[in-house]
Design a protein around this motif. Structure first.
Motif, PDB file in Angstrom:
ATOM      1  N   VAL A 154       0.838  -1.201   0.000  1.00 14.55           N
ATOM      2  CA  VAL A 154       0.000   0.000   0.000  1.00 14.55           C
ATOM      3  C   VAL A 154       0.873   1.251   0.000  1.00 14.55           C
ATOM      4  O   VAL A 154       0.653   2.184  -0.770  1.00 14.55           O
ATOM      5  CB  VAL A 154      -0.962   0.000   1.202  1.00 14.55           C
ATOM      6  CG1 VAL A 154      -1.682   1.340   1.338  1.00 14.55           C
ATOM      7  CG2 VAL A 154      -1.978  -1.126   1.057  1.00 14.55           C
ATOM      8  N   ALA A 155       1.880   1.255   0.854  1.00 16.37           N
ATOM      9  CA  ALA A 155       2.759   2.422   0.952  1.00 16.37           C
ATOM     10  C   ALA A 155       3.533   2.662  -0.339  1.00 16.37           C
ATOM     11  O   ALA A 155       3.867   3.808  -0.663  1.00 16.37           O
ATOM     12  CB  ALA A 155       3.720   2.248   2.120  1.00 16.37           C
ATOM     13  N   LEU A 156       3.827   1.610  -1.085  1.00  7.78           N
ATOM     14  CA  LEU A 156       4.539   1.784  -2.351  1.00  7.78           C
ATOM     15  C   LEU A 156       3.747   2.660  -3.309  1.00  7.78           C
ATOM     16  O   LEU A 156       4.315   3.482  -4.038  1.00  7.78           O
ATOM     17  CB  LEU A 156       4.823   0.426  -2.987  1.00  7.78           C
ATOM     18  CG  LEU A 156       5.946  -0.395  -2.366  1.00  7.78           C
ATOM     19  CD1 LEU A 156       6.018  -1.780  -3.018  1.00  7.78           C
ATOM     20  CD2 LEU A 156       7.290   0.313  -2.514  1.00  7.78           C
ATOM     21  N   ALA A 157       2.429   2.511  -3.313  1.00  9.74           N
ATOM     22  CA  ALA A 157       1.596   3.349  -4.186  1.00  9.74           C
ATOM     23  C   ALA A 157       1.648   4.795  -3.734  1.00  9.74           C
ATOM     24  O   ALA A 157       1.716   5.720  -4.551  1.00  9.74           O
ATOM     25  CB  ALA A 157       0.154   2.845  -4.175  1.00  9.74           C
ATOM     26  N   GLY A 182      -0.257  -1.996 -10.558  1.00  5.40           N
ATOM     27  CA  GLY A 182      -0.131  -1.368 -11.868  1.00  5.40           C
ATOM     28  C   GLY A 182       1.274  -0.860 -12.140  1.00  5.40           C
ATOM     29  O   GLY A 182       1.738  -0.896 -13.283  1.00  5.40           O
ATOM     30  N   MET A 183       1.956  -0.400 -11.095  1.00  2.00           N
ATOM     31  CA  MET A 183       3.340   0.064 -11.257  1.00  2.00           C
ATOM     32  C   MET A 183       4.297  -1.095 -11.509  1.00  2.00           C
ATOM     33  O   MET A 183       5.277  -0.957 -12.241  1.00  2.00           O
ATOM     34  CB  MET A 183       3.799   0.816 -10.006  1.00  2.00           C
ATOM     35  CG  MET A 183       3.160   2.161  -9.798  1.00  2.00           C
ATOM     36  SD  MET A 183       3.991   3.115  -8.496  1.00  2.00           S
ATOM     37  CE  MET A 183       3.926   2.007  -7.090  1.00  2.00           C
ATOM     38  N   LEU A 184       4.021  -2.228 -10.874  1.00  2.00           N
ATOM     39  CA  LEU A 184       4.984  -3.331 -10.867  1.00  2.00           C
ATOM     40  C   LEU A 184       4.755  -4.379 -11.951  1.00  2.00           C
ATOM     41  O   LEU A 184       5.696  -5.078 -12.335  1.00  2.00           O
ATOM     42  CB  LEU A 184       4.961  -4.027  -9.505  1.00  2.00           C
ATOM     43  CG  LEU A 184       5.280  -3.155  -8.286  1.00  2.00           C
ATOM     44  CD1 LEU A 184       5.184  -3.983  -7.012  1.00  2.00           C
ATOM     45  CD2 LEU A 184       6.660  -2.530  -8.412  1.00  2.00           C
ATOM     46  N   CYS A 185       3.523  -4.502 -12.431  1.00  2.00           N
ATOM     47  CA  CYS A 185       3.196  -5.539 -13.414  1.00  2.00           C
ATOM     48  C   CYS A 185       3.389  -4.990 -14.832  1.00  2.00           C
ATOM     49  O   CYS A 185       2.808  -3.963 -15.204  1.00  2.00           O
ATOM     50  CB  CYS A 185       1.754  -6.005 -13.213  1.00  2.00           C
ATOM     51  SG  CYS A 185       1.311  -7.433 -14.220  1.00  2.00           S
ATOM     52  N   LEU A 186       4.188  -5.673 -15.606  1.00  2.00           N
ATOM     53  CA  LEU A 186       4.485  -5.236 -16.969  1.00  2.00           C
ATOM     54  C   LEU A 186       3.264  -5.369 -17.877  1.00  2.00           C
ATOM     55  O   LEU A 186       2.423  -6.255 -17.670  1.00  2.00           O
ATOM     56  CB  LEU A 186       5.626  -6.089 -17.544  1.00  2.00           C
ATOM     57  CG  LEU A 186       7.014  -5.842 -16.928  1.00  2.00           C
ATOM     58  CD1 LEU A 186       7.953  -6.984 -17.295  1.00  2.00           C
ATOM     59  CD2 LEU A 186       7.577  -4.498 -17.411  1.00  2.00           C
ATOM     60  N   PRO A 187       3.126  -4.492 -18.872  1.00  2.00           N
ATOM     61  CA  PRO A 187       2.040  -4.647 -19.849  1.00  2.00           C
ATOM     62  C   PRO A 187       2.049  -6.054 -20.451  1.00  2.00           C
ATOM     63  O   PRO A 187       3.104  -6.558 -20.838  1.00  2.00           O
ATOM     64  CB  PRO A 187       2.357  -3.580 -20.893  1.00  2.00           C
ATOM     65  CG  PRO A 187       3.116  -2.540 -20.137  1.00  2.00           C
ATOM     66  CD  PRO A 187       3.950  -3.300 -19.143  1.00  2.00           C
ATOM     67  N   GLY A 188       0.889  -6.673 -20.491  1.00  2.00           N
ATOM     68  CA  GLY A 188       0.785  -8.053 -20.957  1.00  2.00           C
ATOM     69  C   GLY A 188       0.958  -9.077 -19.867  1.00  2.00           C
ATOM     70  O   GLY A 188       0.721 -10.266 -20.083  1.00  2.00           O
ATOM     71  N   GLY A 189       1.372  -8.624 -18.676  1.00  2.00           N
ATOM     72  CA  GLY A 189       1.542  -9.525 -17.546  1.00  2.00           C
ATOM     73  C   GLY A 189       0.212  -9.877 -16.907  1.00  2.00           C
ATOM     74  O   GLY A 189      -0.826  -9.306 -17.240  1.00  2.00           O
ATOM     75  N   ARG A 190       0.245 -10.821 -15.987  1.00  2.00           N
ATOM     76  CA  ARG A 190      -0.973 -11.269 -15.306  1.00  2.00           C
ATOM     77  C   ARG A 190      -0.838 -11.155 -13.795  1.00  2.00           C
ATOM     78  O   ARG A 190       0.218 -11.433 -13.232  1.00  2.00           O
ATOM     79  CB  ARG A 190      -1.272 -12.736 -15.635  1.00  2.00           C
ATOM     80  CG  ARG A 190      -2.288 -12.968 -16.738  1.00  2.00           C
ATOM     81  CD  ARG A 190      -1.790 -12.558 -18.071  1.00  2.00           C
ATOM     82  NE  ARG A 190      -2.737 -12.874 -19.150  1.00  2.00           N
ATOM     83  CZ  ARG A 190      -2.432 -12.711 -20.432  1.00  2.00           C
ATOM     84  NH1 ARG A 190      -1.237 -12.271 -20.799  1.00  2.00           N
ATOM     85  NH2 ARG A 190      -3.329 -12.984 -21.364  1.00  2.00           N
ATOM     86  N   VAL A 191      -1.944 -10.766 -13.191  1.00  2.00           N
ATOM     87  CA  VAL A 191      -2.095 -10.814 -11.739  1.00  2.00           C
ATOM     88  C   VAL A 191      -3.093 -11.924 -11.427  1.00  2.00           C
ATOM     89  O   VAL A 191      -4.216 -11.921 -11.962  1.00  2.00           O
ATOM     90  CB  VAL A 191      -2.611  -9.476 -11.181  1.00  2.00           C
ATOM     91  CG1 VAL A 191      -2.892  -9.594  -9.685  1.00  2.00           C
ATOM     92  CG2 VAL A 191      -1.603  -8.355 -11.444  1.00  2.00           C
ATOM     93  N   HIS A 192      -2.693 -12.873 -10.616  1.00  2.00           N
ATOM     94  CA  HIS A 192      -3.581 -13.946 -10.183  1.00  2.00           C
ATOM     95  C   HIS A 192      -3.954 -13.691  -8.731  1.00  2.00           C
ATOM     96  O   HIS A 192      -3.073 -13.505  -7.887  1.00  2.00           O
ATOM     97  CB  HIS A 192      -2.898 -15.307 -10.308  1.00  2.00           C
ATOM     98  CG  HIS A 192      -2.478 -15.632 -11.703  1.00  2.00           C
ATOM     99  ND1 HIS A 192      -3.350 -16.079 -12.667  1.00  2.00           N
ATOM    100  CD2 HIS A 192      -1.252 -15.570 -12.315  1.00  2.00           C
ATOM    101  CE1 HIS A 192      -2.709 -16.284 -13.803  1.00  2.00           C
ATOM    102  NE2 HIS A 192      -1.434 -15.982 -13.616  1.00  2.00           N
TER     103      HIS A 192
END
Length: 221
Positions: free
Chosen positions: A95-98, A135-145
């Motif tokens: 949370v703090a990273l955002a 959103g900052m850490l996940c690359l475009p085209g990547g997946r969050v599960h």
């Protein structure tokens, strides 16, 4: 150190965490076997480190992070005991990273969230900040599960509806590709005993709980 952090620390220091079952969640194991994990992997809210340990042992480049220093210490001991001393863990507040706007953890192709997202069920601001961090850490085209406890059946812990996941990732840059019912396994400890009257444990002491498993694609930078 915040009060919340102290609560998480206590769960690991006193072995009262109902989510520690000594192995990865079967839903995450099945996800990997189905080819759902690729590239560099982030395990936020790593807890005991089971998923980081298992994926590292399989050859993935994984980083497990947790708000709780006690959790990270526990995960490192766990990794050493399981013969995976190269498993990597860091203390980090998602949370703090955002709020700081930093992507100091790096960039990731896959995020495996096992039982972190639902912690923010009653805090819309923290939930939104967490998604911004992803959103900052996940690359475009990547997946969050996301594997989260479901309110569809009796259980314990912060159980949520599927709509909370859909709404959290409804903004620009995300596409919810799949959201389906699955299961999560825990154990009944003193901290959740008053919520677990309708539940039964199996021969290994674990209890099966209803869960959601979501696959969300990062569509933008």
């Amino acid at each position: 150190m915040t009060e919340a952090t102290e609560v998480w620390n206590s769960a690991y220091d006193n072995d009262t965490a109902p989510w520690i079952i000594g192995e990865p969640q079967p839903a995450i194991v099945a996800l990997e076997r189905a080819g759902g994990i690729r590239g560099r992997v982030l395990d936020p809210g790593t807890g005991a480190g089971e998923h980081t340990i298992a994926l590292t042992a399989l050859g993935y480049d994984v980083l497990g992070v947790d708000l709780s220093p006690s959790a990270v210490a526990y995960a490192r001991r766990n990794a050493a005991a399981k013969g995976v001393p190269n498993a990597r863990f860091e203390v980090a507040d998602m949370v703090a990273l955002a709020e700081s706007g930093t992507d100091s953890l790096g960039a990731f192709d896959t995020v495996v969230d096992s039982a972190l997202f639902h912690v923010f069920m009653a805090d819309a601001d923290a939930r939104a900040a967490y998604v911004r961090t992803l959103g900052m850490l996940c690359l475009p085209g990547g997946r969050v599960h996301v594997l989260a406890l479901s309110d569809a059946e009796p259980g314990f812990g912060p159980r949520i509806g599927a709509g909370l996941i859909r709404d959290a990732f409804a903004g620009p840059g995300w596409e919810v590709e799949e959201l389906r019912a699955d299961h999560y396994y825990g154990r009944i400890t003193d901290t959740v005993a008053d919520q677990a009257h309708e539940l039964t444990t199996d021969a290994t002491g674990k209890v099966e709980l209803a869960a959601w498993l979501a696959r969300i694609r990062r569509t933008g930078g």
